[in-house]
Write a protein that holds these residues in place. Structure first.
Motif, short mmCIF file in Angstrom:
data_model
loop_
_atom_site.label_atom_id
_atom_site.label_comp_id
_atom_site.label_asym_id
_atom_site.label_seq_id
_atom_site.Cartn_x
_atom_site.Cartn_y
_atom_site.Cartn_z
N SER A 186 -9.63 0.98 -0.71
CA SER A 186 -9.95 0.74 0.69
C SER A 186 -9.50 -0.65 1.14
O SER A 186 -8.98 -0.82 2.24
N ILE A 187 -9.68 -1.65 0.28
CA ILE A 187 -9.26 -3.03 0.60
C ILE A 187 -7.76 -3.09 0.82
O ILE A 187 -7.27 -3.70 1.78
N LEU A 188 -7.02 -2.45 -0.07
CA LEU A 188 -5.55 -2.45 0.05
C LEU A 188 -5.11 -1.69 1.30
O LEU A 188 -4.15 -2.10 1.98
N ASP A 189 -5.80 -0.60 1.60
CA ASP A 189 -5.49 0.19 2.80
C ASP A 189 -5.71 -0.64 4.06
O ASP A 189 -4.86 -0.71 4.95
N GLU A 190 -6.86 -1.32 4.14
CA GLU A 190 -7.18 -2.12 5.32
C GLU A 190 -6.26 -3.32 5.46
O GLU A 190 -6.04 -3.81 6.57
N ALA A 191 -5.74 -3.79 4.33
CA ALA A 191 -4.82 -4.93 4.37
C ALA A 191 -3.40 -4.51 4.72
O ALA A 191 -2.51 -5.36 4.84
N GLY A 192 -3.18 -3.21 4.90
CA GLY A 192 -1.84 -2.72 5.24
C GLY A 192 -0.92 -2.60 4.06
O GLY A 192 0.30 -2.40 4.22
N LYS A 193 -1.45 -2.70 2.87
CA LYS A 193 -0.64 -2.55 1.64
C LYS A 193 -0.71 -1.08 1.21
O LYS A 193 -1.35 -0.71 0.22
N PHE A 194 -0.02 -0.24 1.96
CA PHE A 194 -0.19 1.20 1.82
C PHE A 194 0.34 1.75 0.50
O PHE A 194 -0.24 2.68 -0.07
N GLU A 195 1.44 1.22 0.04
CA GLU A 195 1.97 1.70 -1.24
C GLU A 195 1.02 1.39 -2.39
O GLU A 195 0.77 2.24 -3.26
#
Length: 302
Positions: A186-195
């Motif tokens: 979730s943290i990576l998703d919210e940070a825009g680090k989708f890959e």
């Protein structure tokens, strides 16, 4: 030797001893030897009473002193946190003082971390996070989890891939591992680090493939990204990994996701399939009706 005659002293009467070989004599007052022993016990009693009184006074003074010390200590402790709810901490000393009163407050610890980051003290913020984890009671699991998540966010923004991975592994060991896996995704998703977020979801599904929640959250991630095809591939894959008792629940969750973020018609098809095979599952009927009501399809409900 000097002899003092004390008229107030107790009278000693030799005649009362009734000694046969001596003639009666006049009464003689008791003798008090200067600096010596007194016949009567009056002085001894006075000294004992004086000693006991002195001991009592000393005891009272000790108790009073102890009470004053305790009162002073309480006043100091109160003063340390008296303005916690009226004044925001503005310095390291303020935070340290506030934390004396609330050492288990993840809110204060995270604020302290944020304060250091504003000063560009990244290493100091890391130290505070680790210190918080050591300080917060092990019984306060949610408070400790909050600090771990804050530390993961810190490493995601200011750290490297290596420091983030190290922190992630430490957090997974100290908390519920599945929760930490999903939180990092979730943290990576919210940070825009989708890959990286997708990779984290895949790693989580591989490790916790028997969890319906993991599969549905991964499907939701794909749907939010507009990747309908990949989201729909997850459903049959999840059914291969999950226990049969979780199949209906998982299909229902994917159907709801289609209503909310995908294609409602496909969601309806999924619900029709499970209702047909389990017509007496009123809980599924209720969810199905709620989804249809949300679409405004009253005719279909009838």
């Amino acid at each position: 030797m000097d002899i003092d005659i004390n008229p107030d002293a107790q009278v000693f009467k030799p005649a009362d001893l009734k000694q046969p070989n001596q003639s009666p004599t006049l009464p003689v007052s008791s003798l008090k030897l200067t600096g010596g022993f007194q016949w009567s016990s009056t002085q001894a009693r006075t000294e004992n009473e004086s000693d006991s009184g002195s001991s009592a006074d000393e005891s009272d003074l000790e108790v009073s002193s102890s009470k004053k010390k305790r009162r002073k200590r309480k006043e100091i402790e109160y003063d340390l946190t008296a303005d916690m709810h009226t004044k925001r901490p503005e310095s390291n000393a303020d935070f340290e003082r506030f934390l004396l009163g609330s050492p288990n407050s993840s809110f204060l610890w995270i604020q302290y971390m944020s304060f250091q980051l504003q000063l560009s003290e990244i290493d100091k913020a890391r130290e505070i996070a680790r210190r918080a984890i050591q300080t917060i009671s092990f019984r306060e699991e949610s408070e400790r989890l909050n600090v771990w998540i804050a530390l993961l966010n810190l490493e995601n923004v200011y750290g490297t891939d290596e420091t983030l991975e190290t922190t992630f592994k430490d957090a997974a060991k100290s908390n519920d591992s599945k929760t930490i896996h999903l939180r990092l995704a979730s943290i990576l998703d919210e940070a825009g680090k989708f890959e990286k977020a997708e990779a984290q979801f895949k790693r989580t599904c591989k490790k916790f493939g028997r969890s319906s929640k993991v599969w549905t959250l991964f499907g939701e991630y794909y749907l939010r990204r507009g990747n309908l095809e990949e989201a729909r591939k997850l459903l049959p894959r999840s059914l291969q990994s999950l226990d049969k008792r979780k199949h209906l629940k998982t299909i229902s969750k994917f159907a709801q996701l289609e209503y909310k973020q995908g294609e409602p018609e496909r969601g309806k098809t999924l619900f029709e399939g499970i209702i047909e095979s389990h017509p007496k599952r009123w809980d599924l009927w209720s969810v199905y009706m709620d989804m249809e009501t949300g679409q405004g399809d009253i005719q279909s409900l009838r």
